[in-house]
Design a protein around this motif. Structure first.
Motif, mmCIF file in Angstrom:
data_model
loop_
_atom_site.group_PDB
_atom_site.id
_atom_site.type_symbol
_atom_site.label_atom_id
_atom_site.label_comp_id
_atom_site.label_asym_id
_atom_site.label_seq_id
_atom_site.Cartn_x
_atom_site.Cartn_y
_atom_site.Cartn_z
ATOM 1 N N GLN A 130 -55.193 1.912 -13.427
ATOM 2 C CA GLN A 130 -56.468 2.402 -12.576
ATOM 3 C C GLN A 130 -56.853 2.678 -11.529
ATOM 4 O OE1 GLN A 130 -58.711 -1.888 -13.028
ATOM 5 N NE2 GLN A 130 -58.004 -1.929 -10.945
ATOM 6 N N ILE A 131 -57.847 4.257 -11.713
ATOM 7 C CA ILE A 131 -58.464 4.059 -10.018
ATOM 8 C C ILE A 131 -58.925 3.110 -9.044
ATOM 9 C CG2 ILE A 131 -59.397 6.137 -9.283
ATOM 10 C CD1 ILE A 131 -58.942 7.866 -11.848
ATOM 11 N N THR A 132 -58.330 3.085 -7.883
ATOM 12 C CA THR A 132 -58.714 2.550 -7.129
ATOM 13 C C THR A 132 -59.250 4.023 -5.285
ATOM 14 O OG1 THR A 132 -56.471 2.190 -5.889
ATOM 15 C CG2 THR A 132 -57.083 0.203 -7.323
ATOM 16 N N PRO A 133 -60.023 3.277 -4.616
ATOM 17 C CA PRO A 133 -60.288 3.772 -3.846
ATOM 18 C C PRO A 133 -59.406 4.200 -3.013
ATOM 19 C CG PRO A 133 -62.096 2.275 -3.463
ATOM 20 C CD PRO A 133 -60.696 1.854 -4.691
ATOM 21 N N GLU A 134 -58.004 3.418 -2.901
ATOM 22 C CA GLU A 134 -56.739 3.938 -1.897
ATOM 23 C C GLU A 134 -56.304 5.191 -2.931
ATOM 24 O OE1 GLU A 134 -58.700 0.411 -0.344
ATOM 25 O OE2 GLU A 134 -58.621 0.813 -2.023
ATOM 26 N N PHE A 135 -56.200 4.530 -4.297
ATOM 27 C CA PHE A 135 -54.916 5.569 -4.471
ATOM 28 C C PHE A 135 -55.592 6.942 -5.106
ATOM 29 C CE2 PHE A 135 -54.633 7.613 -9.149
ATOM 30 C CZ PHE A 135 -53.357 8.472 -9.353
ATOM 31 N N LEU A 136 -56.787 6.595 -5.239
ATOM 32 C CA LEU A 136 -57.692 8.242 -4.434
ATOM 33 C C LEU A 136 -57.400 9.146 -3.708
ATOM 34 C CD1 LEU A 136 -61.089 7.706 -5.830
ATOM 35 C CD2 LEU A 136 -59.549 9.883 -6.719
ATOM 36 N N LEU A 137 -57.345 8.188 -2.651
ATOM 37 C CA LEU A 137 -56.996 9.064 -1.242
ATOM 38 C C LEU A 137 -55.240 8.885 -0.892
ATOM 39 C CD1 LEU A 137 -58.780 7.796 2.670
ATOM 40 C CD2 LEU A 137 -55.723 8.966 2.121
ATOM 41 N N VAL A 138 -54.495 8.486 -1.897
ATOM 42 C CA VAL A 138 -53.222 9.096 -1.250
ATOM 43 C C VAL A 138 -52.992 10.661 -2.132
ATOM 44 C CG1 VAL A 138 -50.865 8.226 -2.434
ATOM 45 C CG2 VAL A 138 -51.826 6.806 -1.349
ATOM 46 N N ASP A 139 -54.048 10.434 -4.115
ATOM 47 C CA ASP A 139 -53.147 11.217 -4.685
ATOM 48 C C ASP A 139 -54.508 12.612 -4.194
ATOM 49 O OD1 ASP A 139 -52.049 11.099 -7.369
ATOM 50 O OD2 ASP A 139 -54.551 12.574 -7.901
ATOM 51 N N LEU A 140 -55.346 12.107 -3.387
ATOM 52 C CA LEU A 140 -55.639 13.409 -3.108
ATOM 53 C C LEU A 140 -54.753 14.174 -1.894
ATOM 54 C CD1 LEU A 140 -58.028 15.141 -1.444
ATOM 55 C CD2 LEU A 140 -59.299 13.990 -0.431
ATOM 56 N N LEU A 141 -54.471 13.487 -0.701
ATOM 57 C CA LEU A 141 -52.839 14.130 -0.182
ATOM 58 C C LEU A 141 -51.747 14.527 -1.095
ATOM 59 C CD1 LEU A 141 -53.228 11.254 2.343
ATOM 60 C CD2 LEU A 141 -53.937 13.668 3.405
ATOM 61 N N ASN A 142 -51.458 13.961 -1.850
ATOM 62 C CA ASN A 142 -50.943 14.438 -2.498
ATOM 63 C C ASN A 142 -50.966 16.137 -3.059
ATOM 64 O OD1 ASN A 142 -49.200 11.891 -2.848
ATOM 65 N ND2 ASN A 142 -49.716 11.385 -4.620
ATOM 66 N N ASN A 143 -52.358 16.318 -3.665
ATOM 67 C CA ASN A 143 -52.470 17.485 -4.040
ATOM 68 C C ASN A 143 -53.708 18.399 -3.840
ATOM 69 O OD1 ASN A 143 -51.526 16.834 -6.981
ATOM 70 N ND2 ASN A 143 -53.131 15.016 -6.840
ATOM 71 N N MET A 144 -53.453 18.225 -2.455
ATOM 72 C CA MET A 144 -54.611 18.963 -1.919
ATOM 73 C C MET A 144 -54.678 20.531 -1.874
ATOM 74 S SD MET A 144 -54.194 17.807 2.449
ATOM 75 C CE MET A 144 -52.653 18.339 2.299
ATOM 76 N N ASP A 145 -53.655 21.245 -2.482
ATOM 77 C CA ASP A 145 -53.855 22.427 -2.793
ATOM 78 C C ASP A 145 -54.401 23.067 -4.008
ATOM 79 O OD1 ASP A 145 -52.134 21.447 -4.555
ATOM 80 O OD2 ASP A 145 -49.829 22.593 -5.103
ATOM 81 N N PHE A 146 -54.623 21.871 -4.772
ATOM 82 C CA PHE A 146 -56.022 21.494 -6.402
ATOM 83 C C PHE A 146 -57.344 22.348 -5.591
ATOM 84 C CE2 PHE A 146 -58.518 19.986 -9.195
ATOM 85 C CZ PHE A 146 -57.702 19.901 -10.228
ATOM 86 N N PHE A 147 -57.503 22.568 -4.575
ATOM 87 C CA PHE A 147 -59.192 22.499 -4.297
ATOM 88 C C PHE A 147 -58.607 23.877 -3.386
ATOM 89 C CE2 PHE A 147 -58.647 17.731 -4.772
ATOM 90 C CZ PHE A 147 -59.974 18.003 -5.568
ATOM 91 N N THR A 148 -59.623 24.425 -2.726
ATOM 92 C CA THR A 148 -60.104 25.618 -1.904
ATOM 93 C C THR A 148 -59.909 25.372 -0.026
ATOM 94 O OG1 THR A 148 -62.476 25.424 -1.887
ATOM 95 C CG2 THR A 148 -61.789 27.090 -3.910
ATOM 96 N N GLU A 149 -60.716 24.307 -0.069
ATOM 97 C CA GLU A 149 -60.286 24.320 1.381
ATOM 98 C C GLU A 149 -58.980 24.091 2.230
ATOM 99 O OE1 GLU A 149 -64.485 23.007 -0.556
ATOM 100 O OE2 GLU A 149 -62.856 22.029 -0.943
ATOM 101 N N ASP A 150 -58.994 24.070 3.153
ATOM 102 C CA ASP A 150 -57.883 24.421 4.141
ATOM 103 C C ASP A 150 -57.019 22.895 3.703
ATOM 104 O OD1 ASP A 150 -56.105 25.932 5.963
ATOM 105 O OD2 ASP A 150 -56.643 24.282 7.179
ATOM 106 N N THR A 151 -56.040 22.615 4.167
ATOM 107 C CA THR A 151 -55.045 21.149 3.968
ATOM 108 C C THR A 151 -55.635 21.093 5.501
ATOM 109 O OG1 THR A 151 -53.193 22.317 4.437
ATOM 110 C CG2 THR A 151 -54.097 22.181 2.329
ATOM 111 N N SER A 152 -55.390 21.562 6.473
ATOM 112 C CA SER A 152 -55.064 20.630 7.662
ATOM 113 C C SER A 152 -56.924 20.268 7.681
ATOM 114 C CB SER A 152 -55.691 22.277 8.748
ATOM 115 O OG SER A 152 -56.453 23.233 8.373
ATOM 116 N N ARG A 153 -58.021 21.096 7.173
ATOM 117 C CA ARG A 153 -59.332 20.377 7.192
ATOM 118 C C ARG A 153 -59.561 19.147 6.264
ATOM 119 N NH1 ARG A 153 -64.665 22.191 4.523
ATOM 120 N NH2 ARG A 153 -65.222 20.168 3.525
ATOM 121 N N ILE A 154 -59.000 18.971 5.273
ATOM 122 C CA ILE A 154 -59.292 17.682 4.320
ATOM 123 C C ILE A 154 -58.074 16.949 5.592
ATOM 124 C CG2 ILE A 154 -58.201 16.808 2.004
ATOM 125 C CD1 ILE A 154 -58.175 19.734 0.760
ATOM 126 N N GLN A 155 -57.194 16.791 5.339
ATOM 127 C CA GLN A 155 -55.910 15.891 6.295
ATOM 128 C C GLN A 155 -57.170 15.626 7.429
ATOM 129 O OE1 GLN A 155 -52.724 17.834 7.996
ATOM 130 N NE2 GLN A 155 -51.462 17.881 6.098
#
Length: 225
Positions: A130-155
């Motif tokens: 199942q999806i948890t907030p902690e997994f979402l945050l980890v998965d977002l860092l794994n997939n930063m290139d999925f989004f248009t925003e600059d990776t340094s901003r996401i970090q």
């Protein structure tokens, strides 16, 4: 339609997605009967070789869901569906490069257009149930290139939010499902946060001791007539 065809159709579950080979082999349907049901509206063709059984009549048609669609497409129920909108629940402003939903599974890999939805299907040996907030945050860092925003901003934005998460659960998710770089980011940010909290606690105790120490000294001084 003869009685044998009716008996076969009764085995179909409204709302479920079937592959052609399952219909022809397991249920002993014929391609002719499949075309008949599609023409009647009971069977909806999603894509080549994939069909959604809506129901025997319009009064009790069952809608197509992403879960049933993926179960039929993958041929199993072991997968994790992650619509990109889930990342927004973290409180970040994110814009995907493509309107696709991520799907983690142990069988298939590729980008597939199924009905009106596009799925980015990725083969993984491990993923949570199942999806948890902690997994979402980890998965977002794994997939930063999925989004248009600059990776340094996401970090930077994630770093500012990290104090809101369960540190132990977050580190465990990073160990289990994160890339090496993701684990390093989270580990360093959590260490940094703990250091800052320790310094603040020390300064608070130091000020408290100084204040109350002076207070007690003043109270112990003898009074003069």
């Amino acid at each position: 339609m003869d009685r044998s065809e009716k008996n076969v159709e009764e085995k179909l579950e409204p709302g479920k997605v079937y592959r052609r080979e399952d219909l022809v082999c397991d249920l002993v349907f014929t391609d002719h009967r499949i075309r008949q049901l599609v023409a009647q509206g009971s069977l909806e063709k999603i894509t080549q070789g994939l069909y959604h059984y809506r129901g025997p009549s319009p009064r009790n048609y069952s809608p197509l869901t992403s879960k049933s669609l993926l179960e039929g497409f993958l041929g199993m129920g072991d997968f994790l569906l992650l619509p990109w909108q889930e990342y927004l629940s973290l409180g970040l402003n994110l814009t995907p490069k493509f309107d696709m939903h991520l799907v983690y599974n142990r069988k298939r890999h590729g980008i597939f257009r199924l009905g009106e939805v596009t799925f980015d299907v990725r083969r993984r040996s491990r993923y949570p149930t199942q999806i948890t907030p902690e997994f979402l945050l980890v998965d977002l860092l794994n997939n930063m290139d999925f989004f248009t925003e600059d990776t340094s901003r996401i970090q930077r934005d994630i770093r500012a939010l990290i104090h809101k998460f369960d540190g132990h659960a977050l580190l465990k998710m990073a160990q289990d499902y994160g890339k090496v770089s993701t684990y390093k980011y989270i580990s360093s940010w959590l260490t940094e946060m703990q250091t800052m909290l320790s310094v603040r606690s020390f300064k608070s105790d130091e000020l408290s001791a100084a204040f109350f120490g002076n207070f007690h000294k003043s109270a112990e001084q003898p009074t003069h007539d």
